[in-house]
Design a protein around this motif. Sequence first.
Motif, PDB file in Angstrom:
ATOM      1  N   LEU A   1     -32.582  14.093 -20.631  1.00 54.94           N
ATOM      2  CA  LEU A   1     -31.733  15.098 -20.009  1.00 54.94           C
ATOM      3  C   LEU A   1     -32.168  15.475 -18.591  1.00 54.94           C
ATOM      4  O   LEU A   1     -31.325  15.583 -17.701  1.00 54.94           O
ATOM      5  N   PRO A   2     -33.451  15.708 -18.325  1.00 50.08           N
ATOM      6  CA  PRO A   2     -33.836  16.010 -16.939  1.00 50.08           C
ATOM      7  C   PRO A   2     -33.448  14.905 -15.965  1.00 50.08           C
ATOM      8  O   PRO A   2     -33.039  15.188 -14.832  1.00 50.08           O
ATOM      9  N   ARG A   3     -33.575  13.640 -16.385  1.00 56.58           N
ATOM     10  CA  ARG A   3     -33.187  12.537 -15.511  1.00 56.58           C
ATOM     11  C   ARG A   3     -31.679  12.515 -15.295  1.00 56.58           C
ATOM     12  O   ARG A   3     -31.196  12.281 -14.176  1.00 56.58           O
ATOM     13  N   VAL A   4     -30.932  12.752 -16.368  1.00 59.90           N
ATOM     14  CA  VAL A   4     -29.471  12.757 -16.271  1.00 59.90           C
ATOM     15  C   VAL A   4     -29.011  13.852 -15.318  1.00 59.90           C
ATOM     16  O   VAL A   4     -28.210  13.624 -14.407  1.00 59.90           O
TER      17      VAL A   4
ATOM     18  N   VAL B   1     -30.830  25.523 -16.585  1.00 52.91           N
ATOM     19  CA  VAL B   1     -30.647  26.360 -17.767  1.00 52.91           C
ATOM     20  C   VAL B   1     -29.817  25.637 -18.822  1.00 52.91           C
ATOM     21  O   VAL B   1     -30.145  25.651 -20.012  1.00 52.91           O
ATOM     22  N   PHE B   2     -28.735  24.986 -18.404  1.00 53.68           N
ATOM     23  CA  PHE B   2     -27.887  24.290 -19.364  1.00 53.68           C
ATOM     24  C   PHE B   2     -28.599  23.096 -19.986  1.00 53.68           C
ATOM     25  O   PHE B   2     -28.335  22.732 -21.137  1.00 53.68           O
ATOM     26  N   THR B   3     -29.498  22.475 -19.231  1.00 53.44           N
ATOM     27  CA  THR B   3     -30.296  21.396 -19.807  1.00 53.44           C
ATOM     28  C   THR B   3     -31.129  21.917 -20.972  1.00 53.44           C
ATOM     29  O   THR B   3     -31.197  21.306 -22.041  1.00 53.44           O
ATOM     30  N   ARG B   4     -31.736  23.078 -20.764  1.00 57.33           N
ATOM     31  CA  ARG B   4     -32.569  23.663 -21.824  1.00 57.33           C
ATOM     32  C   ARG B   4     -31.718  24.149 -22.991  1.00 57.33           C
ATOM     33  O   ARG B   4     -32.075  23.955 -24.162  1.00 57.33           O
ATOM     34  N   LEU B   5     -30.591  24.787 -22.681  1.00 50.92           N
ATOM     35  CA  LEU B   5     -29.712  25.244 -23.749  1.00 50.92           C
ATOM     36  C   LEU B   5     -29.159  24.060 -24.536  1.00 50.92           C
ATOM     37  O   LEU B   5     -29.010  24.124 -25.759  1.00 50.92           O
ATOM     38  N   GLY B   6     -28.832  22.973 -23.841  1.00 45.61           N
ATOM     39  CA  GLY B   6     -28.323  21.799 -24.520  1.00 45.61           C
ATOM     40  C   GLY B   6     -29.337  21.214 -25.481  1.00 45.61           C
ATOM     41  O   GLY B   6     -28.997  20.776 -26.581  1.00 45.61           O
TER      42      GLY B   6
ATOM     43  N   ALA C   1     -29.151  32.984 -22.034  1.00 51.57           N
ATOM     44  CA  ALA C   1     -30.351  32.186 -21.793  1.00 51.57           C
ATOM     45  C   ALA C   1     -31.562  33.066 -21.520  1.00 51.57           C
ATOM     46  O   ALA C   1     -32.685  32.742 -21.926  1.00 51.57           O
ATOM     47  N   VAL C   2     -31.350  34.186 -20.828  1.00 53.49           N
ATOM     48  CA  VAL C   2     -32.457  35.111 -20.572  1.00 53.49           C
ATOM     49  C   VAL C   2     -33.038  35.609 -21.892  1.00 53.49           C
ATOM     50  O   VAL C   2     -34.249  35.788 -22.034  1.00 53.49           O
ATOM     51  N   ARG C   3     -32.193  35.802 -22.882  1.00 49.79           N
ATOM     52  CA  ARG C   3     -32.661  36.301 -24.173  1.00 49.79           C
ATOM     53  C   ARG C   3     -33.226  35.189 -25.050  1.00 49.79           C
ATOM     54  O   ARG C   3     -34.191  35.395 -25.784  1.00 49.79           O
TER      55      ARG C   3
END
Length: 445
Positions: free
Chosen positions: A222-225, A63-68, A358-360
């Motif tokens: 980011l996904p790799r990190v 979730v934080f990856t996506r928010l970032g 994040a849900v919103r």
Amino acid sequence: MTDDTRRTSPPRLSTAGAAALYIGALLGPSLLLLPGLAAREAGPASVLVWLGLLVLSGLIALVFTRLGTRAGSATGVAGYTAAGLGPRAGQAAAWCFLAGVVTGAPVVCLIGGAYVAELLGAGGRTAYVAALCLLVLVLAIRLGGVWTGTGLQLALVAVLVTLVVVAVAGAAPEARAAHWTPFAPDGWGGVARAASPLMLAFVGWEAVAPLTARLRDPRRQLPRVVGTAFAVTALLYLGLAVATVAVLGPRAGGPVPLAALLRVAIGGYGPVLAAVGAVALTLAATNAYLTGATSMAVALAGGDAGTRRGTAGIVAAVAATSALLLGAAGAGLVTTAQLVAVPTALFLLVYLGCMAAAVRLLAGPVRLAAGPACAVVGLLLAGSGWAALVAAAVALLAGARGRPDPSARVRSRAPERRHNPEAGRSEPVDSGPASDVCGQSVAGP
């Protein structure tokens, strides 16, 4: 990009460099205490708690990856919460973060103090005196405006990783199957009690926000990190948790499990190495926490004009709170587990706000991950009992502090949508940063 911009912009990060910084944000002195604390509460079944929380940590990381990626570098946990739940919720997240740092600083120093006391062969009172000395030193550093550079922080984390690997590998031959029985001596209630304090080990995923702008291709890197950081920390957490139970057995619930394992692995030099590593990590981690909290306090105090006031306020708050908490612990009025419970509950409430936001804000599989993560974090927060009431009181008081500062430029909105002719429906899209809270980036401890 102009020449001036190039000169003032932070250097770009490679995937490996960002992963190293991320691991540094996730690992800290709490790893030196929490395996023993969990074993004391749940016995060998504490390993199940570690496994369950690693699954939750993976969801939070996703979730934080996506928010970032969506919110950009000018936001932190307060910005994420404000973007999804409104400015008052963002303000509550900011103050819960500050309160978590203020109440967590004495806990971190107490971890280092316990390892010093173990090295000296002294009693518990020595641990509190050593913790106070460490705290005074780091507060003096903070007031002097000196803060640990990235290179030194990473070097100290490398020391911790090396110590854990040496302890686990060296002590492994002394593991005994008999140490795994009874598996859950206090029943499943003990397992539930161990879950909430252990979340303190997983604070740090929100550090992705300031890293995002320094990556050349965040969506690819980011996904790799995050994947690399998660794999490394998971192996270290599980390795130390399993070794603590399998090797130490009845002694697994002690306050210095790494020192005990190193004593088994390399003999009398083990506690010396553990104490040196614990003190160095305590100073670095506490200083890093205070640096992040000072940035937040400066923003709440009015930006650059409030720098001195924000720094002095954080130092004064940490000094007063630490004197109170360490004094109460030294007098036997509170336990180490109770000291850990307060900052853990505060950070859990921050994570709850981020997951709910994040849900919103998000869509697709990441939104599906945010839902269960939000529910589990909520259960962990409820399971922290009285500490959850303390965290809720901080959030309510912060949210009720009049109107948010217009200069904070918080902009909250629901996900934008566009029409997808192939799917025949409207779909959410990302359109860049969703909020900018106080113009500050907030990194977690």
